[in-house]
Design a protein around this motif. Sequence first.
Motif, PDB file in Angstrom:
ATOM      1  N   LEU A  61       0.795  -1.231   0.000  1.00  0.00           N
ATOM      2  CA  LEU A  61       0.000   0.000   0.000  1.00  0.00           C
ATOM      3  C   LEU A  61       0.826   1.280   0.000  1.00  0.00           C
ATOM      4  O   LEU A  61       0.348   2.311  -0.468  1.00  0.00           O
ATOM      5  N   ILE A  62       2.055   1.231   0.513  1.00  0.00           N
ATOM      6  CA  ILE A  62       2.906   2.422   0.507  1.00  0.00           C
ATOM      7  C   ILE A  62       3.811   2.421  -0.726  1.00  0.00           C
ATOM      8  O   ILE A  62       3.808   3.367  -1.523  1.00  0.00           O
ATOM      9  N   ARG A  63       4.593   1.348  -0.891  1.00  0.00           N
ATOM     10  CA  ARG A  63       5.473   1.268  -2.063  1.00  0.00           C
ATOM     11  C   ARG A  63       4.715   0.848  -3.325  1.00  0.00           C
ATOM     12  O   ARG A  63       5.239   0.945  -4.431  1.00  0.00           O
ATOM     13  N   LYS A  64       3.504   0.379  -3.137  1.00  0.00           N
ATOM     14  CA  LYS A  64       2.608   0.000  -4.245  1.00  0.00           C
ATOM     15  C   LYS A  64       3.218  -1.070  -5.147  1.00  0.00           C
ATOM     16  O   LYS A  64       3.197  -0.967  -6.380  1.00  0.00           O
ATOM     17  N   GLU A  65       3.757  -2.083  -4.495  1.00  0.00           N
ATOM     18  CA  GLU A  65       4.227  -3.250  -5.212  1.00  0.00           C
ATOM     19  C   GLU A  65       3.093  -4.270  -5.289  1.00  0.00           C
ATOM     20  O   GLU A  65       1.978  -4.022  -4.827  1.00  0.00           O
ATOM     21  N   GLY A  66       3.389  -5.432  -5.868  1.00  0.00           N
ATOM     22  CA  GLY A  66       2.448  -6.534  -5.840  1.00  0.00           C
ATOM     23  C   GLY A  66       2.971  -7.583  -4.889  1.00  0.00           C
ATOM     24  O   GLY A  66       3.671  -7.273  -3.924  1.00  0.00           O
ATOM     25  N   GLY A  67       2.666  -8.853  -5.195  1.00  0.00           N
ATOM     26  CA  GLY A  67       3.164  -9.911  -4.341  1.00  0.00           C
ATOM     27  C   GLY A  67       2.604 -11.257  -4.748  1.00  0.00           C
ATOM     28  O   GLY A  67       1.872 -11.362  -5.738  1.00  0.00           O
ATOM     29  N   LEU A  68       2.952 -12.275  -3.972  1.00  0.00           N
ATOM     30  CA  LEU A  68       2.455 -13.622  -4.214  1.00  0.00           C
ATOM     31  C   LEU A  68       1.208 -13.865  -3.367  1.00  0.00           C
ATOM     32  O   LEU A  68       0.693 -12.953  -2.738  1.00  0.00           O
ATOM     33  N   CYS A  69       0.742 -15.111  -3.337  1.00  0.00           N
ATOM     34  CA  CYS A  69      -0.553 -15.398  -2.708  1.00  0.00           C
ATOM     35  C   CYS A  69      -0.611 -14.935  -1.263  1.00  0.00           C
ATOM     36  O   CYS A  69      -1.626 -14.360  -0.825  1.00  0.00           O
ATOM     37  N   TYR A  70       0.462 -15.164  -0.518  1.00  0.00           N
ATOM     38  CA  TYR A  70       0.425 -14.813   0.898  1.00  0.00           C
ATOM     39  C   TYR A  70       0.413 -13.302   1.102  1.00  0.00           C
ATOM     40  O   TYR A  70      -0.177 -12.800   2.057  1.00  0.00           O
ATOM     41  N   PHE A 256       2.261  -2.369 -15.213  1.00  0.00           N
ATOM     42  CA  PHE A 256       1.990  -2.731 -13.811  1.00  0.00           C
ATOM     43  C   PHE A 256       2.291  -1.605 -12.818  1.00  0.00           C
ATOM     44  O   PHE A 256       2.139  -1.789 -11.624  1.00  0.00           O
ATOM     45  N   LYS A 257       2.775  -0.471 -13.324  1.00  0.00           N
ATOM     46  CA  LYS A 257       3.104   0.687 -12.495  1.00  0.00           C
ATOM     47  C   LYS A 257       4.151   0.349 -11.434  1.00  0.00           C
ATOM     48  O   LYS A 257       4.153   0.878 -10.326  1.00  0.00           O
ATOM     49  N   LEU A 258       5.069  -0.572 -11.802  1.00  0.00           N
ATOM     50  CA  LEU A 258       6.169  -0.942 -10.925  1.00  0.00           C
ATOM     51  C   LEU A 258       7.428  -0.236 -11.409  1.00  0.00           C
ATOM     52  O   LEU A 258       7.875  -0.474 -12.527  1.00  0.00           O
ATOM     53  N   ASP A 259       7.995   0.624 -10.590  1.00  0.00           N
ATOM     54  CA  ASP A 259       9.156   1.410 -10.992  1.00  0.00           C
ATOM     55  C   ASP A 259      10.442   0.671 -10.658  1.00  0.00           C
ATOM     56  O   ASP A 259      10.913   0.689  -9.517  1.00  0.00           O
ATOM     57  N   LEU A 260      11.016  -0.002 -11.650  1.00  0.00           N
ATOM     58  CA  LEU A 260      12.257  -0.748 -11.480  1.00  0.00           C
ATOM     59  C   LEU A 260      13.452  -0.003 -12.062  1.00  0.00           C
ATOM     60  O   LEU A 260      14.556  -0.528 -12.121  1.00  0.00           O
TER      61      LEU A 260
END
Length: 262
Positions: A61-70, A256-260
């Motif tokens: 919610l802060i860095r706005k990343e995604g993640g896996l199932c957990y 995906f709006k992921l800044d890499l």
Amino acid sequence: MNDLNILFRQRIGFPEKETITFEKLDLVLEKTANAIPFENLCIIAKTTSDFTKENLINKILIRKEGGLCYDLNMILYLFLMENNFNVKIVRGVIFNSDTQKWSPTGRTHVSILLDRMGKLYLIVTGFGGNLPLKPVPLTGEIVSSTNGEFQVEKEDTLYGGYILKMKLRYKDNVWKIGYVLDSKQPVTNLAEINEIQKIISDHEQSPFNKMPLITRLTKNGSVTLTDSTLTQWMDGKMTKEQVDPHRFKHLAKKHFKLDLLK
């Protein structure tokens, strides 16, 4: 309204002051699937941190990343709790349709069970593109959405008593097993999630520690990015193109709006 509640609503684009009823969960699940990608970049980069509520909020919610199932199901679980739903976290085992075998990583899949007036529903957001986008009752009833048909059938196995089956729109002609879930042993301690994260990170047969993967559903299909290909489904038609490492970073931001690129 607390920070988690507000931040989650902002992340998925749901009105901050609107009451979320059971009937509105379809919309919540659709918006979550469209906004928060399923991805393993922390696993690949070896930058995972201890699994805590604070770290999870910071990541999603802060860095706005995604993640896996957990990651994805835990943040949704916390959000549903804040909105007065009776929910619990359960573990399960993924079924590999190609090998016709249960995952060697064991009970490492995390899902949500929701109890509504004594009737149980499976709530899924962290399962790649295989998302029902609706609560699925544990009664065998078939649920249909823009992503296909889904049902949960009671069936005793070594790993649990309920099996999620699916027939994805445009992709499947027959029903396939997604995973089995154990409704009798809910997760009560975040140490269990840390254990799952470690297995997914380190297990030699884990499918998520080999190459980067990012995917999410879109309003008319899905988009999936690896370090070598970009695959898009739009209205039942698939396109695939090759990518290189530099372009991977630009595509991660575009789709995906992921800044890499930092």
